[in-house]
Design a protein around this motif. Structure first.
Motif, PDB file in Angstrom:
ATOM      1  N   ILE A 233       1.348  -1.505   0.311  1.00 39.30           N
ATOM      2  CA  ILE A 233       0.015  -0.107   0.168  1.00 39.30           C
ATOM      3  C   ILE A 233       0.492   1.234  -0.228  1.00 39.30           C
ATOM      4  O   ILE A 233       0.366   2.169  -0.331  1.00 39.30           O
ATOM      5  N   ASP A 234       1.510   1.413   0.472  1.00 43.98           N
ATOM      6  CA  ASP A 234       2.838   2.438   1.018  1.00 43.98           C
ATOM      7  C   ASP A 234       3.405   3.146  -0.396  1.00 43.98           C
ATOM      8  O   ASP A 234       3.876   4.086  -0.898  1.00 43.98           O
TER       9      ASP A 234
ATOM     10  N   ALA B 183       2.158   1.694  -3.303  1.00 42.90           N
ATOM     11  CA  ALA B 183       0.894   2.413  -4.349  1.00 42.90           C
ATOM     12  C   ALA B 183       1.207   4.130  -4.610  1.00 42.90           C
ATOM     13  O   ALA B 183       1.133   4.161  -4.607  1.00 42.90           O
ATOM     14  N   ASN B 184       0.864   4.234  -3.048  1.00 42.97           N
ATOM     15  CA  ASN B 184       0.757   5.154  -2.156  1.00 42.97           C
ATOM     16  C   ASN B 184       1.118   5.733  -3.462  1.00 42.97           C
ATOM     17  O   ASN B 184       1.432   7.130  -3.645  1.00 42.97           O
TER      18      ASN B 184
ATOM     19  N   ARG C 195      -0.661   8.301  -5.456  1.00 36.41           N
ATOM     20  CA  ARG C 195      -1.250   9.424  -5.170  1.00 36.41           C
ATOM     21  C   ARG C 195      -1.724  10.507  -5.720  1.00 36.41           C
ATOM     22  O   ARG C 195      -3.060  11.384  -5.235  1.00 36.41           O
TER      23      ARG C 195
ATOM     24  N   LEU D 183      -6.203   7.756  -3.472  1.00 36.73           N
ATOM     25  CA  LEU D 183      -6.701   6.616  -2.054  1.00 36.73           C
ATOM     26  C   LEU D 183      -7.196   5.772  -3.085  1.00 36.73           C
ATOM     27  O   LEU D 183      -7.241   4.651  -2.709  1.00 36.73           O
TER      28      LEU D 183
ATOM     29  N   VAL E 209      -4.797   4.605  -5.263  1.00 35.94           N
ATOM     30  CA  VAL E 209      -3.729   3.809  -4.656  1.00 35.94           C
ATOM     31  C   VAL E 209      -4.690   1.904  -4.368  1.00 35.94           C
ATOM     32  O   VAL E 209      -4.084   0.916  -4.235  1.00 35.94           O
ATOM     33  N   SER E 210      -5.879   2.113  -4.370  1.00 37.48           N
ATOM     34  CA  SER E 210      -6.446   0.894  -3.567  1.00 37.48           C
ATOM     35  C   SER E 210      -6.477  -0.170  -4.802  1.00 37.48           C
ATOM     36  O   SER E 210      -6.126  -1.225  -5.116  1.00 37.48           O
TER      37      SER E 210
ATOM     38  N   THR F  48      -2.437  -1.094  -5.377  1.00 38.65           N
ATOM     39  CA  THR F  48      -2.420  -2.092  -3.848  1.00 38.65           C
ATOM     40  C   THR F  48      -3.051  -3.712  -4.648  1.00 38.65           C
ATOM     41  O   THR F  48      -2.398  -4.100  -4.617  1.00 38.65           O
TER      42      THR F  48
END
Length: 423
Positions: free
Chosen positions: A77-78, A80-81, A85, A91, A94-95, A98
């Motif tokens: 997640i970090d 992808a963020n 982002r 967000l 990011v989902s 991820t």
């Protein structure tokens, strides 16, 4: 009698009987009425489990659970963020990214929906995203978990069709990534229309740091595919190695796997394997009856009798698979549809590897569509939203996913290019 069996099967599903027991019960009804020795069905029940290739399934499930409960999801997640982002609806993007990253780690759409959704859905709601939109993104993007390799579902398809697991893994890369990128575009467009916020652009140092932290997790799918494609290990041996790899990385490198996490990973792996194998056993009984009665050939003759061109017949097959994916779980669908559609697809000149990915991708869409959609119900539970509210945000992802499936159906290079390069 065959129609009585089929009707009883759907009646049991309508009364919420678990799919494994519905298939087994309907097949048993047929056997008793027809006077077939029960020993025949007992042999059929267990025969499908006597396969070395099937050992890969619990090992892949265990590897995925070890990674998820070892805190790997947070690192992906970090990463992808740091990558997306800054896009509109940061967000939400990011989902999606991820889920694509988790696909190569867990190999399970259900695990992806639960692990990613439990972290990102609350954050999205806090940032002002509608709960229904957050649930829709999580439910739809997580389906790439079984398309981007490695995937335990691909192993089941390869075993049922006598195809190469390595070829299946390679063929799933482009379609899986393409679905993920398409969902990313849909998320951006909807976010721009609704004015969802973007996040600050990351610094180069932050991006590099997130890549380093997620490196060992992202190395797992490359390691798996490499050892299988290069012939260093079989799919089962590679799956066992992946479980060892996941354990070592989570425990000794990231040091994020504690005793409770290990117990939960083992418990969930046993539960998931039991459910899958129970479905496999009862589905093999059900399929045996269908083949005995000549139902696959009957349906094939019926479809060919319409006189449609090859492209029209393929389109009808995709729609039928989509409908089946909406009303039944994925694994029993494979046992029912493969004997029906595989010979027909080959007769139409389609490569069996390509059709395998088409079938997998189409049935995967059913994971986020009612009334059965597993990732959908996980997501609406996490988002605390009613299913009726989610449907309006869900349909753009369904349409986009179906469009990609049709591209994969009519453009063989999307599945066969990478396997061709390796060959």
């Amino acid at each position: 009698m065959i129609w009585i069996m089929i009707i009883s099967f759907f009646l049991m599903i309508a009364f919420s009987v678990p799919i494994a027991f519905a298939m087994g019960g309907a097949a048993l009804l047929y056997v008793v009425v027809e006077g077939i020795p029960l020993s025949t069905m007992a042999q059929q029940f267990f025969s499908e489990t006597q396969s070395f290739a099937f050992l890969a399934v619990p090992f892949f499930i265990l590897a995925g659970n070890l990674m998820v409960h070892g805190g790997i999801a947070r690192r992906i997640i970090d990463l992808a963020n740091a990558m997306v982002r800054q896009l509109p609806g940061g967000l939400g993007c990011v989902s999606v990214v991820t889920s694509m990253g988790m696909a190569g780690v867990s190999g399970s759409s259900v695990a992806d929906a639960a692990s990613v959704g439990s972290i990102l859905i609350p954050e999205m709601k806090q940032k002002g995203y509608h709960s229904s939109f957050a649930a829709s993104i999580n439910a739809s993007s997580s389906v790439v978990g079984i398309i981007i390799p490695p995937s335990s579902t691909m192993i089941i398809i390869a075993w049922l069709t006598n195809l190469s697991v390595a070829q299946m893994f390679l063929a799933g890369i482009i379609p899986g990534v393409l679905i993920g990128l398409t969902y990313l575009v849909v998320t951006v467009l909807i976010s721009m229309k609704r004015g969802y916020p973007s996040e600050p652009r990351p610094t180069l140092k932050e991006l590099a740091g997130s890549i380093v932290r997620a490196f060992w997790a992202l190395l797992l799918p490359l390691f798996l595919i490499s050892v299988i494609v290069l012939g260093i290990a079989t799919a089962t041996e590679a799956a066992a190695l992946s479980a060892v790899y996941a354990f070592v990385i989570a425990l000794m490198v990231y040091r994020s796997l504690n005793w409770n996490g290990l117990i939960r990973a083992l418990r969930e792996s046993v539960y998931s394997t039991t459910v899958i194998m129970m479905i496999v056993c009862t589905a093999s009984m059900f399929t045996w009856v269908l083949i005995r009665e000549g139902i696959p050939q009957l349906i094939s003759d019926l479809l060919l009798g319409f006189g449609l061109p090859a492209w029209g017949l393929l389109f009808v097959m995709v729609l039928i698979m989509l409908l089946f994916g909406m009303v039944m779980d994925l694994v029993p669908n494979l046992f029912i549809l493969i004997p029906v559609f595989f010979p027909l697809a080959i007769e139409l000149g389609m490569d069996p590897i390509q059709f395998s990915i088409v079938m997998l991708s189409t049935l995967a869409l059913g994971l986020f569509t009612p009334p059965v959609g597993t990732t959908l119900f996980i997501s609406i539970h996490l988002a605390k939203v009613e299913i009726e509210e989610t449907l309006k945000d869900l349909w753009p992802y369904l349409v986009a996913g179906l469009a990609v499936v049709l591209l994969v159906t009519y453009i063989p290079q999307l599945t066969m290019w990478i396997p061709g390069l390796i060959n």
